[in-house]
Motif scaffolding. Sequence first.
Motif, PDB file in Angstrom:
ATOM      1  N   TRP A 109       0.836  -1.200   0.000  1.00  0.00           N
ATOM      2  CA  TRP A 109       0.000   0.000   0.000  1.00  0.00           C
ATOM      3  C   TRP A 109       0.873   1.253   0.000  1.00  0.00           C
ATOM      4  CZ3 TRP A 109      -1.495   4.532   2.081  1.00  0.00           C
ATOM      5  CH2 TRP A 109      -2.797   4.974   1.841  1.00  0.00           C
ATOM      6  N   ALA A 110       1.906   1.244   0.833  1.00  0.00           N
ATOM      7  CA  ALA A 110       2.782   2.408   0.940  1.00  0.00           C
ATOM      8  C   ALA A 110       3.543   2.655  -0.366  1.00  0.00           C
ATOM      9  CB  ALA A 110       3.760   2.219   2.095  1.00  0.00           C
ATOM     10  N   THR A 111       3.923   1.598  -1.061  1.00  0.00           N
ATOM     11  CA  THR A 111       4.608   1.759  -2.343  1.00  0.00           C
ATOM     12  C   THR A 111       3.698   2.428  -3.356  1.00  0.00           C
ATOM     13  OG1 THR A 111       5.911  -0.242  -1.918  1.00  0.00           O
ATOM     14  CG2 THR A 111       5.846   0.553  -4.184  1.00  0.00           C
ATOM     15  N   ASP A 112       2.452   1.982  -3.422  1.00  0.00           N
ATOM     16  CA  ASP A 112       1.477   2.627  -4.312  1.00  0.00           C
ATOM     17  C   ASP A 112       1.308   4.097  -3.938  1.00  0.00           C
ATOM     18  OD1 ASP A 112       1.110   0.232  -5.572  1.00  0.00           O
ATOM     19  OD2 ASP A 112      -0.917  -0.123  -4.828  1.00  0.00           O
ATOM     20  N   GLU A 113       1.195   4.365  -2.640  1.00  0.00           N
ATOM     21  CA  GLU A 113       0.987   5.736  -2.176  1.00  0.00           C
ATOM     22  C   GLU A 113       2.193   6.613  -2.520  1.00  0.00           C
ATOM     23  OE1 GLU A 113      -1.135   8.802   0.095  1.00  0.00           O
ATOM     24  OE2 GLU A 113      -1.670   6.983  -1.014  1.00  0.00           O
ATOM     25  N   ALA A 114       3.388   6.084  -2.334  1.00  0.00           N
ATOM     26  CA  ALA A 114       4.596   6.835  -2.669  1.00  0.00           C
ATOM     27  C   ALA A 114       4.633   7.151  -4.163  1.00  0.00           C
ATOM     28  CB  ALA A 114       5.840   6.047  -2.256  1.00  0.00           C
ATOM     29  N   ALA A 115       4.225   6.204  -4.992  1.00  0.00           N
ATOM     30  CA  ALA A 115       4.189   6.425  -6.441  1.00  0.00           C
ATOM     31  C   ALA A 115       3.167   7.499  -6.798  1.00  0.00           C
ATOM     32  CB  ALA A 115       3.864   5.120  -7.158  1.00  0.00           C
ATOM     33  N   LEU A 116       2.004   7.458  -6.151  1.00  0.00           N
ATOM     34  CA  LEU A 116       0.958   8.444  -6.428  1.00  0.00           C
ATOM     35  C   LEU A 116       1.425   9.852  -6.088  1.00  0.00           C
ATOM     36  CD1 LEU A 116      -2.263   6.678  -5.075  1.00  0.00           C
ATOM     37  CD2 LEU A 116      -1.769   7.269  -7.456  1.00  0.00           C
ATOM     38  N   ARG A 117       2.149   9.997  -4.996  1.00  0.00           N
ATOM     39  CA  ARG A 117       2.557  11.314  -4.517  1.00  0.00           C
ATOM     40  C   ARG A 117       3.958  11.710  -4.981  1.00  0.00           C
ATOM     41  NH1 ARG A 117       0.044  13.589   0.232  1.00  0.00           N
ATOM     42  NH2 ARG A 117      -1.892  12.530   0.760  1.00  0.00           N
ATOM     43  N   GLY A 118       4.665  10.815  -5.660  1.00  0.00           N
ATOM     44  CA  GLY A 118       6.021  11.116  -6.092  1.00  0.00           C
ATOM     45  C   GLY A 118       6.985  11.275  -4.945  1.00  0.00           C
ATOM     46  N   LEU A 119       6.818  10.441  -3.907  1.00  0.00           N
ATOM     47  CA  LEU A 119       7.616  10.551  -2.690  1.00  0.00           C
ATOM     48  C   LEU A 119       8.570   9.375  -2.543  1.00  0.00           C
ATOM     49  CD1 LEU A 119       4.810  11.538  -0.163  1.00  0.00           C
ATOM     50  CD2 LEU A 119       6.566  13.055  -1.119  1.00  0.00           C
ATOM     51  N   PRO A 120       9.688   9.577  -1.834  1.00  0.00           N
ATOM     52  CA  PRO A 120      10.529   8.435  -1.471  1.00  0.00           C
ATOM     53  C   PRO A 120       9.856   7.621  -0.373  1.00  0.00           C
ATOM     54  CG  PRO A 120      11.390  10.441  -0.492  1.00  0.00           C
ATOM     55  CD  PRO A 120      10.251  10.863  -1.379  1.00  0.00           C
ATOM     56  N   LEU A 121      10.196   6.352  -0.316  1.00  0.00           N
ATOM     57  CA  LEU A 121       9.630   5.441   0.683  1.00  0.00           C
ATOM     58  C   LEU A 121      10.730   5.004   1.636  1.00  0.00           C
ATOM     59  CD1 LEU A 121       7.224   3.698   1.664  1.00  0.00           C
ATOM     60  CD2 LEU A 121       8.005   1.924   0.082  1.00  0.00           C
TER      61      LEU A 121
ATOM     62  N   ALA B 208       7.896  13.138   8.308  1.00  0.00           N
ATOM     63  CA  ALA B 208       7.298  12.252   7.307  1.00  0.00           C
ATOM     64  C   ALA B 208       6.033  12.872   6.747  1.00  0.00           C
ATOM     65  CB  ALA B 208       6.986  10.886   7.919  1.00  0.00           C
ATOM     66  N   THR B 209       5.719  12.551   5.516  1.00  0.00           N
ATOM     67  CA  THR B 209       4.428  12.946   4.940  1.00  0.00           C
ATOM     68  C   THR B 209       3.310  12.165   5.595  1.00  0.00           C
ATOM     69  OG1 THR B 209       5.406  13.562   2.806  1.00  0.00           O
ATOM     70  CG2 THR B 209       3.073  12.986   2.822  1.00  0.00           C
ATOM     71  N   ALA B 210       3.557  10.881   5.844  1.00  0.00           N
ATOM     72  CA  ALA B 210       2.587  10.019   6.523  1.00  0.00           C
ATOM     73  C   ALA B 210       3.303   8.750   6.952  1.00  0.00           C
ATOM     74  CB  ALA B 210       1.401   9.678   5.612  1.00  0.00           C
ATOM     75  N   VAL B 211       2.708   8.038   7.896  1.00  0.00           N
ATOM     76  CA  VAL B 211       3.206   6.742   8.353  1.00  0.00           C
ATOM     77  C   VAL B 211       2.166   5.688   8.001  1.00  0.00           C
ATOM     78  CG1 VAL B 211       3.836   5.333  10.356  1.00  0.00           C
ATOM     79  CG2 VAL B 211       4.581   7.724  10.232  1.00  0.00           C
ATOM     80  N   VAL B 212       2.609   4.575   7.448  1.00  0.00           N
ATOM     81  CA  VAL B 212       1.707   3.490   7.048  1.00  0.00           C
ATOM     82  C   VAL B 212       2.027   2.252   7.877  1.00  0.00           C
ATOM     83  CG1 VAL B 212       0.889   2.051   5.141  1.00  0.00           C
ATOM     84  CG2 VAL B 212       1.627   4.411   4.701  1.00  0.00           C
ATOM     85  N   LEU B 213       0.979   1.627   8.439  1.00  0.00           N
ATOM     86  CA  LEU B 213       1.159   0.468   9.316  1.00  0.00           C
ATOM     87  C   LEU B 213       0.113  -0.596   9.017  1.00  0.00           C
ATOM     88  CD1 LEU B 213       1.558   2.418  12.686  1.00  0.00           C
ATOM     89  CD2 LEU B 213       3.413   1.365  11.369  1.00  0.00           C
ATOM     90  N   GLY B 214       0.493  -1.854   9.271  1.00  0.00           N
ATOM     91  CA  GLY B 214      -0.497  -2.923   9.265  1.00  0.00           C
ATOM     92  C   GLY B 214      -1.312  -2.843  10.543  1.00  0.00           C
TER      93      GLY B 214
END
Length: 295
Positions: free
Chosen positions: A21-33, A102-108
Amino acid sequence: MELPLVVGVDGSELALRAVDWATDEAALRGLPLRVVYASLWERYEGEALAEGSRGSAERTMAESVLRAAAERAGRRDPAVRVATEMVPDDAVGTLLRKAMDATAVVLGSRGRGGITEMLLGSVSLTVAARAHCPVVVLRGSHDNRARDGRHRRVVLGVGDPAHGPAAVRFAFEEAAGRGVALEAVRAWRCPAHESPDHATSAGEPARGHERRAAEILDTALGDFAGGHPGVEVRRRTVEGTARKVLLDASESADLLVVGVRRHDGHGHVGLQLGRVAHAALHHASCPVAVVPLRA
């Protein structure tokens, strides 16, 4: 400055879904992960043992978890810039520090020690309650996608506009990046004593409460709709408790966005979130984004 998207991992399947999910989000926003693994084994075991076989095994496991997560992100989207970090500290403290930049934090929803995916883990709950940036917790039997979601809809639970536009802004950015509709929802209730028949759906009192809910929606959305002309905005007022209304809406959403005010010093971590966000994190049928608001 370009702030990264941070995802916490621990080797569990739910954490790997969070990486997707975070990889998709990083791609959408053009951000590093940035993929982060935190462990206290060096502190608890001591330097001598850390240099021995037990310490080597723990470090090898951590490196393996990070390598697997980075490789998974690379397969998911090779264009995303991925960095990994192993931190010798507890997970909550580490993620809260990372959230500061961070722009956001993603967690399970849970880690390796979880009994069931349907319950929220203490790390996810605590980070969502205290982080200074948005926290996305993956909930439900979702498809692990921030892009091309099944429902093509982001749902925003609209609270008091006086607390600031952070959640509204985040929801519009998500909908715009995904190219999907944004459904802004405001729950309303008519106290039974205001209706002569104790029926909340009958008479002028109920219409008044519904009208005020619509006005709150308009105020909260403000100029954001004009600033995102490509986003289809659906305004919806629904009679019922906010918790039930948003949980019902999550069943046909790819992301549920809720804003929360931080109550520093409150004795109970969960209650720092407020009842609505707390219920969403425990019971929503889709990923939940918790966005901190001005207190």
